[in-house]
Write a protein that holds these residues in place. Structure first.
Motif, PDB file in Angstrom:
ATOM      1  N   ARG A  74      81.871  19.177  44.914  1.00  0.00           N
ATOM      2  CA  ARG A  74      81.431  20.290  45.763  1.00  0.00           C
ATOM      3  C   ARG A  74      81.119  21.530  44.929  1.00  0.00           C
ATOM      4  N   LEU A  75      81.985  21.823  43.949  1.00  0.00           N
ATOM      5  CA  LEU A  75      81.748  23.005  43.126  1.00  0.00           C
ATOM      6  C   LEU A  75      80.472  22.844  42.312  1.00  0.00           C
ATOM      7  N   GLY A  76      80.310  21.705  41.666  1.00  0.00           N
ATOM      8  CA  GLY A  76      79.117  21.486  40.851  1.00  0.00           C
ATOM      9  C   GLY A  76      77.844  21.596  41.666  1.00  0.00           C
ATOM     10  N   PHE A  77      77.838  20.972  42.837  1.00  0.00           N
ATOM     11  CA  PHE A  77      76.662  21.036  43.699  1.00  0.00           C
ATOM     12  C   PHE A  77      76.365  22.472  44.119  1.00  0.00           C
ATOM     13  N   LEU A  78      77.384  23.209  44.560  1.00  0.00           N
ATOM     14  CA  LEU A  78      77.171  24.579  45.021  1.00  0.00           C
ATOM     15  C   LEU A  78      76.677  25.485  43.906  1.00  0.00           C
ATOM     16  N   VAL A  79      77.301  25.381  42.738  1.00  0.00           N
ATOM     17  CA  VAL A  79      76.932  26.250  41.619  1.00  0.00           C
ATOM     18  C   VAL A  79      75.455  26.061  41.251  1.00  0.00           C
ATOM     19  N   GLU A  80      74.964  24.834  41.354  1.00  0.00           N
ATOM     20  CA  GLU A  80      73.568  24.583  41.003  1.00  0.00           C
ATOM     21  C   GLU A  80      72.618  24.826  42.177  1.00  0.00           C
ATOM     22  N   VAL A 128      79.006  22.869  32.615  1.00  0.00           N
ATOM     23  CA  VAL A 128      78.615  21.984  33.711  1.00  0.00           C
ATOM     24  C   VAL A 128      78.708  20.530  33.269  1.00  0.00           C
ATOM     25  N   ASN A 129      78.342  20.249  32.025  1.00  0.00           N
ATOM     26  CA  ASN A 129      78.462  18.884  31.508  1.00  0.00           C
ATOM     27  C   ASN A 129      79.920  18.425  31.496  1.00  0.00           C
ATOM     28  N   ASP A 130      80.832  19.354  31.191  1.00  0.00           N
ATOM     29  CA  ASP A 130      82.256  19.015  31.256  1.00  0.00           C
ATOM     30  C   ASP A 130      82.643  18.623  32.677  1.00  0.00           C
ATOM     31  N   TRP A 131      82.116  19.348  33.655  1.00  0.00           N
ATOM     32  CA  TRP A 131      82.428  19.026  35.045  1.00  0.00           C
ATOM     33  C   TRP A 131      81.897  17.644  35.415  1.00  0.00           C
ATOM     34  N   LEU A 132      80.707  17.313  34.914  1.00  0.00           N
ATOM     35  CA  LEU A 132      80.137  15.988  35.195  1.00  0.00           C
ATOM     36  C   LEU A 132      81.039  14.885  34.648  1.00  0.00           C
ATOM     37  N   ASP A 133      81.716  15.178  33.536  1.00  0.00           N
ATOM     38  CA  ASP A 133      82.646  14.194  32.967  1.00  0.00           C
ATOM     39  C   ASP A 133      83.868  13.984  33.861  1.00  0.00           C
ATOM     40  N   PHE A 134      84.155  14.976  34.729  1.00  0.00           N
ATOM     41  CA  PHE A 134      85.310  14.864  35.621  1.00  0.00           C
ATOM     42  C   PHE A 134      85.001  14.079  36.893  1.00  0.00           C
ATOM     43  N   LEU A 135      83.738  13.736  37.108  1.00  0.00           N
ATOM     44  CA  LEU A 135      83.362  13.070  38.352  1.00  0.00           C
ATOM     45  C   LEU A 135      84.110  11.762  38.543  1.00  0.00           C
ATOM     46  N   THR A 136      84.459  11.492  39.776  1.00  0.00           N
ATOM     47  CA  THR A 136      85.114  10.245  40.145  1.00  0.00           C
ATOM     48  C   THR A 136      84.118   9.355  40.882  1.00  0.00           C
ATOM     49  N   PRO A 195      75.031  13.378  57.203  1.00  0.00           N
ATOM     50  CA  PRO A 195      74.381  13.837  55.968  1.00  0.00           C
ATOM     51  C   PRO A 195      72.860  13.844  56.085  1.00  0.00           C
ATOM     52  N   HIS A 196      72.251  14.888  55.502  1.00  0.00           N
ATOM     53  CA  HIS A 196      70.790  14.966  55.443  1.00  0.00           C
ATOM     54  C   HIS A 196      70.266  14.167  54.258  1.00  0.00           C
ATOM     55  N   ARG A 197      71.055  14.142  53.211  1.00  0.00           N
ATOM     56  CA  ARG A 197      70.635  13.446  51.991  1.00  0.00           C
ATOM     57  C   ARG A 197      71.842  13.251  51.085  1.00  0.00           C
ATOM     58  N   ILE A 198      71.642  12.485  50.041  1.00  0.00           N
ATOM     59  CA  ILE A 198      72.665  12.290  49.015  1.00  0.00           C
ATOM     60  C   ILE A 198      72.206  12.994  47.742  1.00  0.00           C
ATOM     61  N   ALA A 199      73.013  13.910  47.229  1.00  0.00           N
ATOM     62  CA  ALA A 199      72.741  14.547  45.936  1.00  0.00           C
ATOM     63  C   ALA A 199      73.385  13.677  44.867  1.00  0.00           C
ATOM     64  N   THR A 200      72.596  12.799  44.279  1.00  0.00           N
ATOM     65  CA  THR A 200      73.149  11.770  43.391  1.00  0.00           C
ATOM     66  C   THR A 200      73.782  12.354  42.128  1.00  0.00           C
ATOM     67  N   ARG A 201      73.256  13.477  41.646  1.00  0.00           N
ATOM     68  CA  ARG A 201      73.810  14.065  40.413  1.00  0.00           C
ATOM     69  C   ARG A 201      75.290  14.385  40.594  1.00  0.00           C
ATOM     70  N   TRP A 202      75.654  14.868  41.785  1.00  0.00           N
ATOM     71  CA  TRP A 202      77.037  15.247  42.037  1.00  0.00           C
ATOM     72  C   TRP A 202      77.747  14.305  43.008  1.00  0.00           C
ATOM     73  N   ARG A 203      77.072  13.233  43.385  1.00  0.00           N
ATOM     74  CA  ARG A 203      77.667  12.234  44.282  1.00  0.00           C
ATOM     75  C   ARG A 203      78.196  12.887  45.566  1.00  0.00           C
ATOM     76  N   ILE A 204      77.299  13.636  46.191  1.00  0.00           N
ATOM     77  CA  ILE A 204      77.643  14.435  47.374  1.00  0.00           C
ATOM     78  C   ILE A 204      76.743  14.066  48.559  1.00  0.00           C
ATOM     79  N   GLU A 205      77.371  13.835  49.717  1.00  0.00           N
ATOM     80  CA  GLU A 205      76.636  13.755  50.973  1.00  0.00           C
ATOM     81  C   GLU A 205      76.406  15.184  51.454  1.00  0.00           C
TER      82      GLU A 205
END
Length: 275
Positions: free
Chosen positions: A212-218, A231-239, A253-263
């Motif tokens: 959620r944080l990564g998606f919002l920040v971008e 931000v790359n460090d945060w991507l390493d934390f993804l589950t 959901p309207h869409r899937i943001a695949t970079r951050w694995r977010i609905e």
């Protein structure tokens, strides 16, 4: 709340209140009263009389607030809600929407003071002095990031800016929703310590919060975003798996943001942008 008219104190009652106040116990427990007046029914009756006279306010079972002289002849006085919050439960910090308000990260004024704790509490929604509180218990690993300040003779503890954002993304239902957190990021643009935020993300241990944080920040177009390396460090934390952007809303959901694995289950207009 109905305030009581002032009733004069007896010499013994005045001495008791003066003794407690002089020792810095504006808020005290029944045990403290026993130390001054002795243990037993007589002391409990004395406390009840002082409550009825308007000189004490009962916060909860076995805990009292000395109403100060500034209350005037009608005892019309209320304490700072954040001061009360710290005495409702042990190991407590003001958090969530209330902390957003403290840091001026929201224009909304929550009607409830949110209190984060690791301790147990029977009453999770107490009402004290006409003020409503919500006690939120968290796991010890999520209880950190304290900012302390003085309010008169009391120390008040509030979650710091970075921890407040993570808590609100963990529990959007206690912060006005993810859209409100996005507004907070824009409002506090330039004030966040992104290195601290990264450290907190590791300690917090929630993949959904990272997403959620990564998606919002971008998405919210910050003027002072974190460095790409951060931000790359945060991507390493993804589950693994997909998380909902805002679990507090039932929207599909309207869409899937695949970079951050977010609905993305909020309409675009619900996500703030710079004006």
């Amino acid at each position: 709340m109905t305030y009581r008219n002032i009733i004069s104190l007896s010499d013994a009652e005045a001495s008791f209140l003066t003794t407690l106040a002089a020792s810095g116990k504006q808020i005290f427990a029944t045990r403290d009263a026993y130390d001054v007046l002795g243990e037993g029914r007589a002391t409990r009756d004395a406390l009840a009389r002082l409550v009825n006279k308007g000189w004490l306010e009962r916060l909860e079972k076995g805990k009292y607030l000395i109403v100060p002289l500034e209350a005037g002849p009608n005892r019309t006085w209320t304490e700072d809600a954040y001061v009360i919050a710290g005495h409702l439960v042990s190991h407590a910090m003001v958090g969530y929407w209330s902390a957003l308000n403290y840091w001026n990260l929201t224009e909304q004024i929550p009607r409830v003071t949110y209190v984060q704790t690791t301790g147990r509490k029977e009453r999770r929604t107490p009402q004290v002095l006409g003020m409503r509180f919500r006690i939120v218990r968290v796991k010890p690993r999520k209880f950190f990031g304290c900012h302390a300040y003085r309010a008169g003779e009391f120390q008040v503890k509030v979650t710091d800016r970075e921890k407040t954002v993570l808590d609100c993304l963990d529990r959007p239902d206690l912060s006005g929703g993810v859209g409100e957190v996005g507004k907070a990021l824009l409002t506090g643009d330039g004030d966040f310590d992104w290195d601290r935020m990264t450290n907190y993300l590791q300690r917090f241990g929630s993949g959904a919060v990272v997403k959620r944080l990564g998606f919002l920040v971008e998405t919210v177009e910050l003027t002072h975003p974190p460095e790409p390396a951060t931000v790359n460090d945060w991507l390493d934390f993804l589950t693994a798996g997909i998380s909902r952007l805002d679990p507090s809303t039932p929207r599909k959901p309207h869409r899937i943001a695949t970079r951050w694995r977010i609905e993305v289950n909020l309409p675009e207009e619900a996500l703030p942008r710079p004006t």
